[in-house]
Each structure stands twice: as structure tokens, then as C-alpha cells.
Design a protein around this motif. Structure first.
Motif, PDB file in Angstrom:
ATOM      1  N   PRO A  10       8.726 -13.714   6.430  1.00  0.00           N
ATOM      2  CA  PRO A  10       8.876 -12.665   5.402  1.00  0.00           C
ATOM      3  C   PRO A  10       8.557 -11.291   5.970  1.00  0.00           C
ATOM      4  N   ASP A  11       9.136 -10.274   5.373  1.00  0.00           N
ATOM      5  CA  ASP A  11       8.869  -8.902   5.769  1.00  0.00           C
ATOM      6  C   ASP A  11       7.419  -8.578   5.465  1.00  0.00           C
ATOM      7  N   ASN A  12       6.763  -7.827   6.364  1.00  0.00           N
ATOM      8  CA  ASN A  12       5.361  -7.508   6.111  1.00  0.00           C
ATOM      9  C   ASN A  12       5.183  -6.208   5.321  1.00  0.00           C
ATOM     10  N   TRP A  13       6.193  -5.403   5.161  1.00  0.00           N
ATOM     11  CA  TRP A  13       6.167  -4.176   4.365  1.00  0.00           C
ATOM     12  C   TRP A  13       5.180  -3.141   4.899  1.00  0.00           C
ATOM     13  N   LEU A  14       4.776  -3.249   6.165  1.00  0.00           N
ATOM     14  CA  LEU A  14       3.726  -2.377   6.687  1.00  0.00           C
ATOM     15  C   LEU A  14       4.153  -0.916   6.744  1.00  0.00           C
ATOM     16  N   VAL A  15       5.350  -0.647   7.219  1.00  0.00           N
ATOM     17  CA  VAL A  15       5.818   0.745   7.310  1.00  0.00           C
ATOM     18  C   VAL A  15       5.862   1.374   5.926  1.00  0.00           C
ATOM     19  N   TRP A  16       6.395   0.633   4.951  1.00  0.00           N
ATOM     20  CA  TRP A  16       6.485   1.157   3.586  1.00  0.00           C
ATOM     21  C   TRP A  16       5.101   1.329   2.975  1.00  0.00           C
ATOM     22  N   LEU A  26      -2.865   6.934  -2.721  1.00  0.00           N
ATOM     23  CA  LEU A  26      -3.778   6.422  -1.707  1.00  0.00           C
ATOM     24  C   LEU A  26      -4.398   5.066  -2.043  1.00  0.00           C
ATOM     25  N   PRO A  27      -5.022   4.866  -3.198  1.00  0.00           N
ATOM     26  CA  PRO A  27      -5.691   3.572  -3.444  1.00  0.00           C
ATOM     27  C   PRO A  27      -4.737   2.372  -3.431  1.00  0.00           C
ATOM     28  N   LEU A  28      -3.615   2.487  -4.116  1.00  0.00           N
ATOM     29  CA  LEU A  28      -2.666   1.368  -4.156  1.00  0.00           C
ATOM     30  C   LEU A  28      -1.997   1.170  -2.807  1.00  0.00           C
ATOM     31  N   GLY A  29      -1.765   2.244  -2.083  1.00  0.00           N
ATOM     32  CA  GLY A  29      -1.185   2.134  -0.744  1.00  0.00           C
ATOM     33  C   GLY A  29      -2.105   1.402   0.214  1.00  0.00           C
ATOM     34  N   ILE A  30      -3.406   1.630   0.100  1.00  0.00           N
ATOM     35  CA  ILE A  30      -4.361   0.938   0.964  1.00  0.00           C
ATOM     36  C   ILE A  30      -4.345  -0.566   0.692  1.00  0.00           C
ATOM     37  N   TYR A  35      -2.627  -6.168   2.484  1.00  0.00           N
ATOM     38  CA  TYR A  35      -1.782  -7.363   2.377  1.00  0.00           C
ATOM     39  C   TYR A  35      -0.729  -7.403   3.484  1.00  0.00           C
ATOM     40  N   ALA A  36      -0.172  -6.254   3.825  1.00  0.00           N
ATOM     41  CA  ALA A  36       0.879  -6.204   4.847  1.00  0.00           C
ATOM     42  C   ALA A  36       0.363  -6.666   6.208  1.00  0.00           C
ATOM     43  N   THR A  37      -0.889  -6.323   6.519  1.00  0.00           N
ATOM     44  CA  THR A  37      -1.426  -6.724   7.816  1.00  0.00           C
ATOM     45  C   THR A  37      -1.737  -8.218   7.888  1.00  0.00           C
ATOM     46  N   LYS A  38      -1.823  -8.880   6.761  1.00  0.00           N
ATOM     47  CA  LYS A  38      -2.098 -10.318   6.748  1.00  0.00           C
ATOM     48  C   LYS A  38      -0.863 -11.166   7.016  1.00  0.00           C
ATOM     49  N   VAL A  39       0.320 -10.629   6.747  1.00  0.00           N
ATOM     50  CA  VAL A  39       1.545 -11.441   6.776  1.00  0.00           C
ATOM     51  C   VAL A  39       1.782 -12.076   8.144  1.00  0.00           C
ATOM     52  N   ASP A  40       1.787 -11.273   9.197  1.00  0.00           N
ATOM     53  CA  ASP A  40       2.104 -11.809  10.528  1.00  0.00           C
ATOM     54  C   ASP A  40       1.062 -12.821  11.003  1.00  0.00           C
ATOM     55  N   ASN A  41      -0.218 -12.528  10.772  1.00  0.00           N
ATOM     56  CA  ASN A  41      -1.266 -13.456  11.197  1.00  0.00           C
ATOM     57  C   ASN A  41      -1.152 -14.794  10.474  1.00  0.00           C
ATOM     58  N   LEU A  42      -0.905 -14.734   9.180  1.00  0.00           N
ATOM     59  CA  LEU A  42      -0.749 -15.979   8.424  1.00  0.00           C
ATOM     60  C   LEU A  42       0.470 -16.762   8.897  1.00  0.00           C
ATOM     61  N   TRP A  43       1.574 -16.059   9.106  1.00  0.00           N
ATOM     62  CA  TRP A  43       2.809 -16.730   9.537  1.00  0.00           C
ATOM     63  C   TRP A  43       2.616 -17.393  10.897  1.00  0.00           C
ATOM     64  N   MET A  57       2.698  -9.602  -2.361  1.00  0.00           N
ATOM     65  CA  MET A  57       1.654  -8.704  -2.846  1.00  0.00           C
ATOM     66  C   MET A  57       1.772  -7.329  -2.189  1.00  0.00           C
ATOM     67  N   ALA A  58       2.096  -7.289  -0.898  1.00  0.00           N
ATOM     68  CA  ALA A  58       2.291  -6.009  -0.214  1.00  0.00           C
ATOM     69  C   ALA A  58       3.445  -5.247  -0.848  1.00  0.00           C
ATOM     70  N   ARG A  59       4.519  -5.954  -1.164  1.00  0.00           N
ATOM     71  CA  ARG A  59       5.669  -5.325  -1.819  1.00  0.00           C
ATOM     72  C   ARG A  59       5.301  -4.820  -3.210  1.00  0.00           C
ATOM     73  N   LEU A  60       4.572  -5.631  -3.972  1.00  0.00           N
ATOM     74  CA  LEU A  60       4.152  -5.235  -5.316  1.00  0.00           C
ATOM     75  C   LEU A  60       3.324  -3.959  -5.281  1.00  0.00           C
TER      76      LEU A  60
END
Length: 89
Positions: A10-16, A26-30, A35-43, A57-60
Motif C-alpha cells: 500500500p501507498d505510505n502517503w508520506l509525501v502528502w 500541523l496537528p493532523l498532519g503530524i 501512520y505513514a512512517t509505519k507502513v513500510d516497516n509493517l509491510w 489511517m495516513a490517508r484519512l
């Protein structure tokens, strides 16, 4: 070694997530970045279902941050119009 599946990573959405943190809310972006940083490690550890959940969740939170930024822009525009457009009388 992680089990082989036919599902694409799945896309990690990190850039977005980073862009929404800088430009929108700022708060919601953090939260989106977290969540975005967790995607690759979990995969890569074989936890495909958890990686998909983290991606969702990163996309949301990216879209929530984007919406928060747009809402703040609209409110500030309306407030400046109500004040009188910056004092031009």
C-alpha cells in the motif's frame, strides 16, 4: 522472511502527509506522518494487514488536515471581509 503475497504494497502517503503538515494543519498532519512512517516497516516485517490499516489511517489524516487547512483559509477570508477588507475606507 515475510510471506509472499500477491497484494501490492500500500501507498505510505508520506509525501502528502508532510505537505499537509507544512501547508495545511500541523496537528493532523503530524498524525498522518506517524501512520505513514509505519507502513513500510509493517509491510517489510510481513504484517500486510496492519500495513494496509496504517496506510488507510495516513490517508484519512491527510484528508482531514487538508480539509482543516481549507476550512481555516475560508474562515480567515470571511473574517477579513467582515472586518472591512483590511481597513480600506
Amino acid at each position: 522472511q515475510p510471506p509472499v503475497t500477491n497484494n501490492p504494497k500500500p501507498d505510505n502517503w508520506l509525501v502528502w502527509a508532510i505537505l499537509s503538515t507544512i501547508l495545511c494543519c500541523l496537528p493532523l498532519g503530524i498524525v498522518s506522518i506517524i501512520y505513514a512512517t509505519k507502513v513500510d516497516n509493517l509491510w517489510n516485517s510481513g504484517q500486510q494487514e496492519e500495513a494496509l490499516k496504517a496506510s488507510n489511517m495516513a490517508r484519512l489524516f491527510f484528508f482531514l488536515a487538508l480539509g482543516g487547512g481549507v476550512l481555516a483559509l475560508i474562515i480567515s477570508g470571511l473574517a477579513s471581509m467582515m472586518i472591512g477588507g483590511g481597513g480600506y475606507y
